[in-house]
Design an enzyme around this catalytic site. Structure first.
Site, short mmCIF file in Angstrom:
data_model
loop_
_atom_site.label_atom_id
_atom_site.label_comp_id
_atom_site.label_asym_id
_atom_site.label_seq_id
_atom_site.Cartn_x
_atom_site.Cartn_y
_atom_site.Cartn_z
N ASP A 139 11.44 3.40 23.49
CA ASP A 139 11.03 4.45 24.43
C ASP A 139 12.03 5.60 24.47
OD1 ASP A 139 13.12 3.16 25.66
OD2 ASP A 139 12.00 2.58 27.47
N CYS B 249 37.72 1.15 10.67
CA CYS B 249 36.34 1.61 10.47
C CYS B 249 35.72 0.96 9.24
CB CYS B 249 36.30 3.12 10.32
SG CYS B 249 36.95 4.02 11.73
#
Length: 220
Positions: A135, A43
């Site tokens: 959107d 990570c």
């Protein structure tokens, strides 16, 4: 969620304070990516790469937001390690990290990896990637296991393709990169094609004789 679905809106605690996802996205594109836990090796390499690539995401109008099952103070402490790994000794992490200690959000978005557990035996989040359009609809999703780091240069390439093909009548072939030839959509008739693609269209011959491999320079 299926591609094209409206991505869920939610309010969360992050390293940048409380925020609502849709409000955070605004009129931008967004990449939401999860990681199994703070202070973990893979990570740290991933978020470090995101720090280095942040100007490229910004250039494309893309906001980044990460998520893990640790709390905000843990995120803030770990962020210093990430910045150090990215060779950025000053400044804060240029994107927020969501705290999902309860795992409610990870479960809702199906980001839990049952094969990876923390010291308490609780499942960790997998390496999920969601690309969300202005959107607020899901444009792409990818799920990686905890043991496999993601390629964020590839994710930038995917965003280039998504942004291009959303507005132009083309698709991008395997391995396509910005500026390379694109493919004409099968739905575009050959008649009058020069008006649609003034840079020209090249048809590659194949044994079937079907003229479906149609290439055109990348539209402006």
């Amino acid at each position: 969620m299926n591609l094209g679905d409206t991505f869920p809106d939610f309010e969360v605690d992050t390293t940048a304070g409380k925020l609502k996802l849709h409000q955070f996205i605004g009129d931008s594109w967004c990449i939401l990516f999860s990681h199994p836990a703070d202070y973990t090796p893979v990570c740290t390499t991933e978020l470090g790469k995101c720090v280095q690539l942040e100007p490229e995401f910004q250039k494309r109008g893309v906001k980044m937001i990460a998520l893990s099952c640790d709390d905000v103070p843990s995120h803030e402490g770990w962020s210093k390690d990430v910045m150090n790994f990215a060779k950025c000794s000053t400044g804060k992490l240029p994107f927020p990290i969501i705290s999902d200690k309860s795992r409610d959000l990870a479960v809702k978005l199906k980001m839990v990896d049952p094969s990876e557990k923390d010291n308490a035996g609780l499942p960790l989040t997998c390496r999920a990637v969601f690309i969300i359009g202005p959107d607020k609809k899901l444009k792409l999703s990818m799920l990686y296991p905890a043991t496999t780091g993601r390629n964020f240069v590839e994710i930038l390439r995917v965003i280039d393709s998504l942004q291009l093909t959303m507005n132009k009548k083309v698709a991008t072939p395997e391995g396509w990169k910005q500026g390379e030839k694109c493919m004409v959509l099968p739905s575009i008739p050959q008649e009058g094609i020069d008006k649609v693609f003034p840079k020209g269209v090249t048809i590659q011959d194949v044994p079937s004789g079907k003229p479906y491999l149609r290439f055109t320079p990348q539209p402006e």
